[in-house]
Motif scaffolding. Structure first.
Motif, PDB file in Angstrom:
ATOM      1  N   HIS A 129       2.936 -12.775  -3.899  1.00 46.54           N
ATOM      2  CA  HIS A 129       1.857 -12.605  -2.915  1.00 46.54           C
ATOM      3  C   HIS A 129       0.600 -12.138  -3.638  1.00 46.54           C
ATOM      4  CE1 HIS A 129       2.895  -8.318  -3.160  1.00 46.54           C
ATOM      5  NE2 HIS A 129       1.868  -8.037  -2.398  1.00 46.54           N
ATOM      6  N   SER A 130      -0.491 -12.022  -2.896  1.00 47.64           N
ATOM      7  CA  SER A 130      -1.782 -11.689  -3.499  1.00 47.64           C
ATOM      8  C   SER A 130      -1.913 -10.168  -3.632  1.00 47.64           C
ATOM      9  CB  SER A 130      -2.904 -12.266  -2.637  1.00 47.64           C
ATOM     10  OG  SER A 130      -4.153 -12.018  -3.223  1.00 47.64           O
ATOM     11  N   ILE A 131      -1.683  -9.680  -4.837  1.00 48.47           N
ATOM     12  CA  ILE A 131      -1.625  -8.224  -5.065  1.00 48.47           C
ATOM     13  C   ILE A 131      -3.014  -7.675  -5.415  1.00 48.47           C
ATOM     14  CG2 ILE A 131      -0.612  -6.440  -6.558  1.00 48.47           C
ATOM     15  CD1 ILE A 131       1.745  -8.331  -7.002  1.00 48.47           C
ATOM     16  N   PRO A 132      -3.484  -6.671  -4.670  1.00 46.10           N
ATOM     17  CA  PRO A 132      -4.767  -6.055  -5.054  1.00 46.10           C
ATOM     18  C   PRO A 132      -4.577  -5.108  -6.237  1.00 46.10           C
ATOM     19  CG  PRO A 132      -3.897  -5.011  -3.064  1.00 46.10           C
ATOM     20  CD  PRO A 132      -2.892  -6.052  -3.481  1.00 46.10           C
ATOM     21  N   ASP A 133      -5.657  -4.674  -6.833  1.00 41.67           N
ATOM     22  CA  ASP A 133      -5.552  -3.741  -7.948  1.00 41.67           C
ATOM     23  C   ASP A 133      -5.489  -2.287  -7.486  1.00 41.67           C
ATOM     24  OD1 ASP A 133      -5.312  -5.402 -10.158  1.00 41.67           O
ATOM     25  OD2 ASP A 133      -7.422  -5.946 -10.022  1.00 41.67           O
ATOM     26  N   ALA A 134      -5.343  -2.104  -6.210  1.00 40.15           N
ATOM     27  CA  ALA A 134      -5.183  -0.752  -5.663  1.00 40.15           C
ATOM     28  C   ALA A 134      -3.849  -0.172  -6.145  1.00 40.15           C
ATOM     29  CB  ALA A 134      -5.200  -0.824  -4.142  1.00 40.15           C
ATOM     30  N   PRO A 135      -3.694   1.149  -6.119  1.00 37.90           N
ATOM     31  CA  PRO A 135      -2.388   1.727  -6.456  1.00 37.90           C
ATOM     32  C   PRO A 135      -1.292   1.053  -5.621  1.00 37.90           C
ATOM     33  CG  PRO A 135      -4.036   3.453  -6.188  1.00 37.90           C
ATOM     34  CD  PRO A 135      -4.693   2.172  -5.790  1.00 37.90           C
ATOM     35  N   ALA A 136      -0.083   0.934  -6.223  1.00 36.28           N
ATOM     36  CA  ALA A 136       0.974   0.123  -5.597  1.00 36.28           C
ATOM     37  C   ALA A 136       1.422   0.645  -4.237  1.00 36.28           C
ATOM     38  CB  ALA A 136       2.176   0.054  -6.542  1.00 36.28           C
ATOM     39  N   THR A 137       1.077   1.893  -3.912  1.00 34.28           N
ATOM     40  CA  THR A 137       1.462   2.435  -2.596  1.00 34.28           C
ATOM     41  C   THR A 137       0.587   1.876  -1.474  1.00 34.28           C
ATOM     42  OG1 THR A 137       0.026   4.291  -3.106  1.00 34.28           O
ATOM     43  CG2 THR A 137       2.394   4.666  -3.372  1.00 34.28           C
ATOM     44  N   ALA A 138      -0.518   1.231  -1.807  1.00 37.55           N
ATOM     45  CA  ALA A 138      -1.418   0.676  -0.782  1.00 37.55           C
ATOM     46  C   ALA A 138      -0.620  -0.287   0.099  1.00 37.55           C
ATOM     47  CB  ALA A 138      -2.584  -0.043  -1.447  1.00 37.55           C
ATOM     48  N   THR A 139      -0.864  -0.234   1.394  1.00 37.82           N
ATOM     49  CA  THR A 139      -0.030  -1.012   2.311  1.00 37.82           C
ATOM     50  C   THR A 139      -0.633  -2.388   2.610  1.00 37.82           C
ATOM     51  OG1 THR A 139      -1.047  -0.057   4.272  1.00 37.82           O
ATOM     52  CG2 THR A 139       0.876   1.090   3.400  1.00 37.82           C
ATOM     53  N   GLY A 150      -6.993  -9.827  -3.493  1.00 43.86           N
ATOM     54  CA  GLY A 150      -5.986  -9.639  -4.527  1.00 43.86           C
ATOM     55  C   GLY A 150      -6.040 -10.743  -5.564  1.00 43.86           C
ATOM     56  N   ARG A 151      -4.952 -10.838  -6.327  1.00 39.25           N
ATOM     57  CA  ARG A 151      -4.916 -11.758  -7.459  1.00 39.25           C
ATOM     58  C   ARG A 151      -5.073 -13.229  -7.075  1.00 39.25           C
ATOM     59  NH1 ARG A 151      -7.026 -10.226 -11.327  1.00 39.25           N
ATOM     60  NH2 ARG A 151      -6.419  -8.140 -11.872  1.00 39.25           N
ATOM     61  N   LEU A 152      -4.801 -13.579  -5.800  1.00 36.72           N
ATOM     62  CA  LEU A 152      -4.900 -14.994  -5.426  1.00 36.72           C
ATOM     63  C   LEU A 152      -6.140 -15.287  -4.590  1.00 36.72           C
ATOM     64  CD1 LEU A 152      -1.100 -15.506  -4.729  1.00 36.72           C
ATOM     65  CD2 LEU A 152      -2.401 -16.367  -6.665  1.00 36.72           C
ATOM     66  N   THR A 153      -7.016 -14.307  -4.514  1.00 31.68           N
ATOM     67  CA  THR A 153      -8.203 -14.446  -3.670  1.00 31.68           C
ATOM     68  C   THR A 153      -9.168 -15.515  -4.185  1.00 31.68           C
ATOM     69  OG1 THR A 153      -8.098 -12.294  -2.640  1.00 31.68           O
ATOM     70  CG2 THR A 153     -10.296 -13.148  -3.040  1.00 31.68           C
ATOM     71  N   GLN A 154      -9.233 -15.680  -5.480  1.00 27.99           N
ATOM     72  CA  GLN A 154     -10.113 -16.720  -6.018  1.00 27.99           C
ATOM     73  C   GLN A 154      -9.711 -18.083  -5.472  1.00 27.99           C
ATOM     74  OE1 GLN A 154     -11.545 -19.918  -8.057  1.00 27.99           O
ATOM     75  NE2 GLN A 154      -9.468 -19.338  -8.556  1.00 27.99           N
TER      76      GLN A 154
END
Ligand SMILES: Cc1cc2nc3c(=O)[nH]c(=O)nc-3n(C[C@H](O)[C@H](O)[C@H](O)COP(=O)(O)OP(=O)(O)OC[C@H]3O[C@@H](n4cnc5c(N)ncnc54)[C@H](O)[C@@H]3O)c2cc1C
Length: 460
Positions: A129-139, A150-154
């Motif tokens: 999935h498209s993971i943001p660079d926020a700390p991994a606890t971000a919901t 996130g990583r797939l936003t481009q």
């Protein structure tokens, strides 16, 4: 008021509700710069039905409710501006269903990006999935609520564009499904071909309902990922460079960073280009296409590929990128905030000059980082400043710099991302009056008692 605490305890159990000083202290603030404000109660529900009961109680007693994920949005969106109940969603963290072939997942409203990432790696290694660079606890729910990236936003747009269904508890206490799941047991679309009602909730910061389930799209996870860095000192060329790279349709993600430290980065703009492939040949082909696309800039000596030191690669390829969190503590005082207007890529040169001008004017450490959205339709330009919480003067200077960013962003045609309450007011003032009236109608109809995250998107 203690009757309320008792009623809340009857819903979730004594262990999951509190009005103790040491709890309300923590839930009064986030890591950003907004002033703290204490809630009266903190509650940590486990089920949709519990949330429904809490909302009904709050509605009857006209007590504010603020849903909270990890509290990492940084712009005060979970600070209970008018007291009431902070609802910590962390116990609603189950992954409910993965539809492998249709590539979507349904999760509960407090599931974190880290939990989903680990689950997919273990059970569905061909999906991501498209993971943001926020700390991994971000919901996940909060991230789509604020239109995160996130990583797939481009490739695929905002993370909220990847939502394929929602279940919410409305301010009235009703449980409501949005999208194909309102008709079918399949969660493949949040709107089309029905009217897309997700817009009544996404982007509203919980002011129109609490997400209890969210489905998001999954994408192919290729066997390999790699990163290239194209460096230029000509900020004016960045929009053209991005145009050429995105034209190839070969890349996973594009981030641009510029920062004064370490010295090797100073005065340059670094376009990090992420590539994926199932085979060496696929990766090599994509790499060649990008080299070819940027050949003109290399020949004119306006830029070139930097060889990425092996020590740097794992850091860059990390998801989420830990280096972002490390920058957040550069000043060793645990203070970090960024304003990230969504703005046209052609504004990159002036945004970049602005962040440097502000850093120098207010004597701050900065990092400029841009994430390309949807093949260049726009970008998030992060004006990021780090500060020491124990230094009120530094905090004050950071506040002033961010205020200038807000004024600048609007004047440059940008739209605030995850705006502070003050920025929300500025946006509403600037908004077309008919659009503003429509927002007012939606808010007043869905939440007539104004109990949901009050202070946010308050349209008068
Ligand atoms: C170092 C760092 C890097 C970051 N990088 C990125 C990045 O790359 N991309 C990105 O998008 N963001 C990034 N962020 C910003 C932010 O952390 C993320 O967007 C994150 O996903 C927010 O999730 P959260 O759970 O912390 O949200 P919270 O701050 O808890 O909540 C955000 C908003 O959503 C509402 N909300 C929470 N849960 C619900 C629910 N279940 N129903 C209704 N409303 C709800 C809250 O009331 C609030 O208004 C970064 C932050 C930091 C500190």
């Amino acid at each position: 008021m203690s009757d309320i605490r008792l009623s809340l305890a009857e819903i979730v159990g004594e262990d999951y509700v509190s009005d103790r000083e040491e709890e309300t202290y923590f839930y009064a603030r986030d890591p950003g710069l907004m002033p703290a404000h204490k809630p009266d109660y903190v509650i940590v529900p486990k089920t949709t039905e519990e949330i429904q009961k809490i909302v009904r109680l709050a509605n009857k007693e006209k007590i504010p409710i603020v849903p909270m994920g990890a509290g990492m949005a940084l712009t005060g969106l979970i600070i209970p501006l008018k007291g009431g109940i902070v609802m910590d969603m962390k116990r609603m963290n189950k992954i409910l269903e993965v539809n492998e072939k249709a590539r979507y997942v349904i999760v509960e409203g407090g599931t974190s990006h880290g939990v989903l990432k680990s689950y997919l790696e273990k059970n569905y290694p061909r999906l991501r999935h498209s993971i943001p660079d926020a700390p991994a606890t971000a919901t996940i729910a909060a991230n789509v609520m604020i239109h995160g990236q996130g990583r797939l936003t481009q490739q695929y747009g905002f993370n909220s564009d990847m939502v394929t269904g929602l279940e919410l508890v409305l301010p009235s206490g009703e449980i409501c499904k949005i999208g194909s799941c309102s008709i079918s047991k399949e969660w493949f679309s949040k709107g089309a071909p029905l009217p897309d009602l997700s817009g009544l909730f996404l982007g509203w910061f919980g002011a129109t309902g609490i997400i209890t389930k969210v489905a998001i799209k999954l994408y192919p996870r290729k066997r390999m990922r790699d990163v290239e860095i194209f460096v230029t000192d000509r900020e004016d060329l960045i929009p053209d460079i991005i145009y050429e790279i995105t034209h190839t349709e070969m890349v996973e993600d594009i981030n641009i960073f510029a920062q004064p430290l370490p010295m090797i980065f100073k005065d340059n703009h670094h376009i990090t280009i992420f590539l994926t492939g199932d085979t060496d040949e696929e990766l090599e082909f994509k790499r060649k296409m990008i080299w070819y696309a940027l050949d003109g800039f290399i020949k004119s000596k306006d830029g070139g590929f930097m060889s990425v030191p092996p020590v740097m690669k794992p850091t860059l390829l990390d998801m989420p990128q830990q280096s972002v969190s490390r920058f957040a503590d550069v000043k060793k005082g645990g203070g970090f905030e960024y304003s990230g207007p969504i703005i046209l890529v052609e504004r990159y040169p002036e945004c970049s000059r602005k962040v440097m001008e502000l850093a120098s004017k207010y004597d701050l450490s900065y990092s400029a980082m841009a994430r390309i959205i949807g093949r260049g339709h726009c970008m998030m330009f992060g004006f990021a400043f780090t500060f020491n919480r124990a230094d009120p003067d530094m905090m004050d200077r950071t506040r002033k710099a961010l205020q200038e960013v807000s004024d600048y962003a609007l004047s440059a045609g940008g739209v605030f991302w995850k705006p502070t309450v003050n920025e929300q007011r500025m946006a509403l003032e600037r908004m077309d009056p008919n659009t503003r009236n429509l927002m007012k109608m939606i808010k007043n109809n869905l939440d007539p008692n104004g109990i949901m995250n009050p202070g946010n998107w308050e349209v008068n």
